[in-house]
Scaffold this active site. Structure first.
Site, mmCIF file in Angstrom:
data_model
loop_
_atom_site.group_PDB
_atom_site.id
_atom_site.type_symbol
_atom_site.label_atom_id
_atom_site.label_comp_id
_atom_site.label_asym_id
_atom_site.label_seq_id
_atom_site.Cartn_x
_atom_site.Cartn_y
_atom_site.Cartn_z
ATOM 1 N N ASN A 139 0.868 -1.178 0.000
ATOM 2 C CA ASN A 139 0.000 0.000 0.000
ATOM 3 C C ASN A 139 0.903 1.225 0.000
ATOM 4 O O ASN A 139 1.490 1.561 1.024
ATOM 5 C CB ASN A 139 -0.893 -0.039 1.252
ATOM 6 C CG ASN A 139 -1.700 1.231 1.428
ATOM 7 O OD1 ASN A 139 -1.769 2.067 0.522
ATOM 8 N ND2 ASN A 139 -2.308 1.376 2.594
ATOM 9 N N LYS A 155 0.109 4.277 -0.347
ATOM 10 C CA LYS A 155 -0.512 5.484 0.230
ATOM 11 C C LYS A 155 -0.232 6.680 -0.684
ATOM 12 O O LYS A 155 -0.143 6.515 -1.894
ATOM 13 C CB LYS A 155 -0.030 5.697 1.668
ATOM 14 C CG LYS A 155 -0.206 4.417 2.495
ATOM 15 C CD LYS A 155 -0.020 4.601 3.969
ATOM 16 C CE LYS A 155 -0.205 3.252 4.658
ATOM 17 N NZ LYS A 155 -0.149 3.354 6.119
ATOM 18 N N HIS A 215 -9.647 0.912 4.781
ATOM 19 C CA HIS A 215 -8.361 1.101 5.464
ATOM 20 C C HIS A 215 -8.570 2.038 6.659
ATOM 21 O O HIS A 215 -9.372 2.963 6.602
ATOM 22 C CB HIS A 215 -7.328 1.686 4.495
ATOM 23 C CG HIS A 215 -5.951 1.705 5.067
ATOM 24 N ND1 HIS A 215 -5.531 2.691 5.925
ATOM 25 C CD2 HIS A 215 -4.922 0.840 4.941
ATOM 26 C CE1 HIS A 215 -4.281 2.431 6.290
ATOM 27 N NE2 HIS A 215 -3.890 1.320 5.715
ATOM 28 N N GLU A 248 -6.998 4.460 7.747
ATOM 29 C CA GLU A 248 -6.835 5.899 7.478
ATOM 30 C C GLU A 248 -8.096 6.470 6.832
ATOM 31 O O GLU A 248 -8.462 7.617 7.066
ATOM 32 C CB GLU A 248 -5.590 6.128 6.605
ATOM 33 C CG GLU A 248 -4.319 5.951 7.432
ATOM 34 C CD GLU A 248 -3.109 5.435 6.679
ATOM 35 O OE1 GLU A 248 -3.053 5.557 5.438
ATOM 36 O OE2 GLU A 248 -2.214 4.876 7.348
ATOM 37 N N GLU A 261 -5.395 -5.052 10.539
ATOM 38 C CA GLU A 261 -4.369 -4.042 10.774
ATOM 39 C C GLU A 261 -4.665 -3.297 12.079
ATOM 40 O O GLU A 261 -5.497 -2.388 12.095
ATOM 41 C CB GLU A 261 -4.359 -3.020 9.620
ATOM 42 C CG GLU A 261 -4.024 -3.630 8.271
ATOM 43 C CD GLU A 261 -3.492 -2.576 7.313
ATOM 44 O OE1 GLU A 261 -2.388 -2.782 6.801
ATOM 45 O OE2 GLU A 261 -4.154 -1.562 7.089
ATOM 46 N N GLY A 297 2.458 2.234 10.641
ATOM 47 C CA GLY A 297 3.384 3.342 10.457
ATOM 48 C C GLY A 297 4.061 3.785 11.744
ATOM 49 O O GLY A 297 4.707 4.825 11.791
ATOM 50 N N SER A 306 3.402 -2.203 10.251
ATOM 51 C CA SER A 306 4.854 -2.263 10.421
ATOM 52 C C SER A 306 5.450 -3.627 10.059
ATOM 53 O O SER A 306 6.380 -4.101 10.719
ATOM 54 C CB SER A 306 5.255 -1.841 11.837
ATOM 55 O OG SER A 306 4.821 -0.512 12.088
HETATM 56 P P1 PGA Z 1 2.757 0.177 7.592
HETATM 57 O O1 PGA Z 1 1.284 0.412 6.946
HETATM 58 O O2 PGA Z 1 3.290 -1.090 7.027
HETATM 59 O O3 PGA Z 1 3.550 1.389 7.166
HETATM 60 O O4 PGA Z 1 2.559 0.103 9.071
HETATM 61 C C1 PGA Z 1 0.400 -0.645 6.740
HETATM 62 C C2 PGA Z 1 -0.881 -0.140 6.105
HETATM 63 O O5 PGA Z 1 -1.336 0.954 6.483
HETATM 64 O O6 PGA Z 1 -1.473 -0.806 5.236
#
Ligand code: PGA
Length: 250
Positions: free
Chosen positions: A9, A11, A95, A97, A167, A173, A212
């Site tokens: 992803n 983003k 997601h 976010e 997640e 992140g 992560s």
């Molecule tokens: P990350 O993000 O691996 O940077 O923690 C995962 C995601 O948001 O899909």
């Protein structure tokens, strides 16, 4: 269809040249992955990347779609039909976010899930609890509710054409990965919830861990019985790292 999936992803990162370089490096480094591999770039780059990836093992996903199948007056939105038309096979839905920053609720996410399938895309349904929810001990309540919102509307059979991604929001992140035990426990809970409705679909549905994931922790996570790959954010922007994660999937 492989038993596991590793999805990147991206983003809202990179511009055209960065994306092209990254895709080039992924194509060069690609080996015979045991898992399905895909990348989810930002909308403006999908068509170009779709052409770059054509003929390779890499599949293409989008990060979001309009809940309405369209066509119609939905300024700023992108339909599943359009995503399919430019070569996407997958799309992220719900997601964290989108849930947190754009106020997407369970009902809207269920509509997006259905819109994705109606357009011939495989939705990757993201679920997960916040830090506050984990600390209050309501992880299963939250994840169960997020899952039920889709199952109630789409029916359990729809999961035979979908992927689930767990997640934990506090691990996205942040550099904090859920321990393998924490992740496995929630994955087993999700599979159990699906099994109540359909044992066969529960066995076959692929449940990815996200939050992560890196080359150094991927193998351990993917070795868990209910973890069928990863949804990778930050580490998917580095070809070497992402390729290693792909290679770690069983
Ligand atoms: P990350 O993000 O691996 O940077 O923690 C995962 C995601 O948001 O899909």
């Amino acid at each position: 269809m492989r038993r596991s999936v590793v999805a990147g992803n991206w983003k809202m990162h990179g511009v055209r040249a960065d994306q092209a370089r990254l895709v080039g490096a992924l194509l060069e480094g690609a080996e015979d992955f045991a898992c399905d591999v895909l990348v989810c770039p930002p909308f403006p780059y999908l068509l170009e990347i779709s052409r770059q990836l054509s003929g390779s093992v890499w599949r293409l996903g989008a990060q979001d779609l309009c809940a309405d199948p369209g066509p119609g007056a939905f300024t700023g939105e992108v339909s599943g039909t359009m995503l399919h038309d430019v070569g996407c096979t997958h799309v992220l839905v719900g997601h964290s976010e989108r849930r947190a920053l754009y106020a997407e609720d369970d009902a809207l996410i269920a509509r997006k899930f259905q819109a994705a399938q109606a357009a011939g895309l495989v939705p990757i349904l993201c679920v997960g609890e916040s830090l506050d929810e984990r600390e209050r001990g309501v992880t299963e309540t939250v994840v169960g509710r997020q899952l039920a919102a889709v199952l109630d509307v789409a029916g359990v059979a729809a999961l035979s054409r979908a992927i689930i991604a767990y997640e934990p929001v506090w691990a996205i992140g942040t550099g904090k990965t859920a321990t393998v035990e924490q992740a496995q426990a929630v994955h087993a809970f999700i599979r159990g919830r699906v099994a109540v409705q359909d044992a066969m679909i529960a066995r076959s549905v692929r449940i990815l861990y996200g939050g992560s994931v890196k080359a150094s922790n991927a193998a351990e996570l993917f070795a868990q019985p209910d973890i069928d790959g990863g949804l990778v954010g930050g580490a998917s922007l580095h070809a070497d790292e992402f390729l290693k994660i792909g290679a770690a999937a069983p």
